[in-house]
Design an enzyme around this catalytic site. Structure first.
Site, PDB file in Angstrom:
ATOM      1  N   THR A  20       0.612  -1.131   0.069  1.00  0.00           N
ATOM      2  CA  THR A  20       0.104  -0.015  -0.176  1.00  0.00           C
ATOM      3  C   THR A  20       0.691   1.341  -0.001  1.00  0.00           C
ATOM      4  O   THR A  20       0.415   2.357  -0.570  1.00  0.00           O
ATOM      5  CB  THR A  20      -0.941  -0.175   1.197  1.00  0.00           C
ATOM      6  N   SER A  63       1.388  -7.584  -0.689  1.00  0.00           N
ATOM      7  CA  SER A  63       2.065  -8.571   0.122  1.00  0.00           C
ATOM      8  C   SER A  63       1.677  -9.749   0.254  1.00  0.00           C
ATOM      9  O   SER A  63       2.218 -10.839   0.489  1.00  0.00           O
ATOM     10  CB  SER A  63       2.307  -7.946   1.357  1.00  0.00           C
ATOM     11  N   THR A  92       1.329  -4.380   4.351  1.00  0.00           N
ATOM     12  CA  THR A  92       0.985  -4.840   5.816  1.00  0.00           C
ATOM     13  C   THR A  92       0.347  -6.169   5.992  1.00  0.00           C
ATOM     14  O   THR A  92       0.282  -7.054   6.998  1.00  0.00           O
ATOM     15  CB  THR A  92       0.183  -3.744   6.468  1.00  0.00           C
TER      16      THR A  92
HETATM   17  N1  ASP Z   1      -3.407  -3.422   2.443  1.00  0.00           N
HETATM   18  C1  ASP Z   1      -2.017  -3.881   2.094  1.00  0.00           C
HETATM   19  C2  ASP Z   1      -0.793  -2.979   2.721  1.00  0.00           C
HETATM   20  O1  ASP Z   1      -1.208  -2.354   3.935  1.00  0.00           O
HETATM   21  C3  ASP Z   1      -1.780  -4.511   0.799  1.00  0.00           C
HETATM   22  C4  ASP Z   1      -0.587  -5.415   0.796  1.00  0.00           C
HETATM   23  O2  ASP Z   1      -0.515  -6.017   1.892  1.00  0.00           O
HETATM   24  O3  ASP Z   1       0.343  -5.044   0.065  1.00  0.00           O
HETATM   25  O4  ASP Z   1       0.096  -2.670   2.119  1.00  0.00           O
END
Ligand code: ASP
Length: 335
Positions: A20, A63, A92
């Site tokens: 993100t 991720s 995350t």
């Molecule tokens: N919502 C996720 C983030 O906080 C997307 C990911 O994990 O790539 O990055």
């Protein structure tokens, strides 16, 4: 990309994997877009720090798409680059797992700091720049040498072995329910407030990782059907049981049979607190399952238990070595 050179200036390697923090786009939703150099350039005050940044783009992915092999390759490259500190920037969604994987296989005392963002750069109050700045400060701090992998978001510093993503959208999503943060950023300076016990350090397995470890969450009125023939598909299993490590009585015999064939690790689905070993005595209780050959995960949550079991199996550990590793990593051994 370099912020500033100078004798004695710490060199921080910053590895970008996407997430993100790097996302952009307007129609149909954001996707991983920006590279490391753009993200670093957008962080206020980062260019004023007395550090040299060595920025490396390894992936540009959500991720959810990262693999064990990606993280093991990153660990090898990060160790080889001989920096004074390492920052890993990623999504995350899987940060609680990737950080623990790095914690287990990181062979150096060099700080390794993971960060990301809950709000993408398009949103008001995007947290990526502050998190990235904080992560670089922690990676450059002598206080965090020898502590393994830590996770820095929202001005908190968490040990990888304890940290969990506890909210799907909040910038304060990361917490360590069993320990609390080990440090904070105070007026732009990292402060260590609690020294975690020595970490379990394992040999880094060489990719590709081909062992399969299943994770089954036990639920009300579970008939155990998901466990049927599981040993033909998995080399190991983590059970996320009720409370302190319980399953319905009807599941216990099947679990006992599985535990004679593959390592079965018992953790709690709760998200905080340990599995116990000697408190309840009914069929399907923690003591019953341990007597059937299951291995307790202690304070390790199911996701971290799965990471540990997969690394151990990839390294060829037998049942005795697996039990010993969980006894140490589970954090319940009397000191
Ligand atoms: N919502 C996720 C983030 O906080 C997307 C990911 O994990 O790539 O990055």
């Amino acid at each position: 990309m370099t912020c500033r050179y100078g004798a004695g200036v710490p060199r921080i390697a910053v590895f970008f994997l996407g997430g993100t923090i790097s996302m952009a786009g307007h129609y149909g939703g954001v996707v991983a877009w920006h590279g490391g150099a753009e993200l670093v350039a957008a962080v206020p005050r980062l260019g004023d720090l007395d550090v040299t940044l060595d920025v490396r783009d390894l992936r540009r992915a959500p991720s959810a798409c990262l693999t064990f092999d990606d993280i093991l390759e990153l660990a090898a490259e990060a160790e080889a680059c001989d920096a004074d500190g390492v920052v890993v920037v990623q999504g995350t969604d899987t940060l609680e797992e990737t950080s623990y994987l790095l914690d287990l296989v990181w062979q150096l005392d060099t700080p390794i700091v993971l960060t990301g963002a809950m709000r993408n750069p398009n949103l008001a109050g995007a947290d990526g720049p502050a998190n990235l700045l904080a992560a670089v400060l922690v990676a450059a701090s002598e206080q965090f040498r020898g502590l393994g992998a830590v996770v820095v978001l929202n001005d908190e510093i968490h040990a990888a072995r304890y940290v969990r993503k506890t909210h799907s959208t909040s910038p304060a999503a990361f917490a360590s329910p069993n320990a609390g943060p080990i440090g904070h950023l105070v007026e732009g300076a990292p402060v260590l407030v609690a020294q975690p016990p020595p970490r379990l350090r394992l040999a880094r397995p060489v990719p590709p990782i081909e062992v399969a470890v299943g994770l089954v969450t036990v639920t009300l009125d579970d008939d155990g059907a998901l466990l049927a023939d599981l040993d033909s598909r998995c080399d190991g299993l983590v059970l996320a049981g009720f409370g302190v490590g319980h399953v319905p009585a009807t599941m216990a015999p099947a679990i006992g049979v599985l535990a004679t064939r593959i390592p079965v690790v018992l953790s709690s689905r709760i998200g905080a607190g340990p599995v116990l070993s000697a408190t309840y005595g009914f069929t399907g209780s923690e003591s019953d399952l341990l007597a059937r050959g299951v291995i307790g995960a202690g304070l390790l949550d199911p996701y971290k238990a799965r990471v540990l079991l997969r690394v151990l199996l990839a390294g060829g550990a037998d049942r005795e070595a697996i039990a010993a590793a969980f006894a140490q990593a589970g954090g319940l051994a009397a000191g």
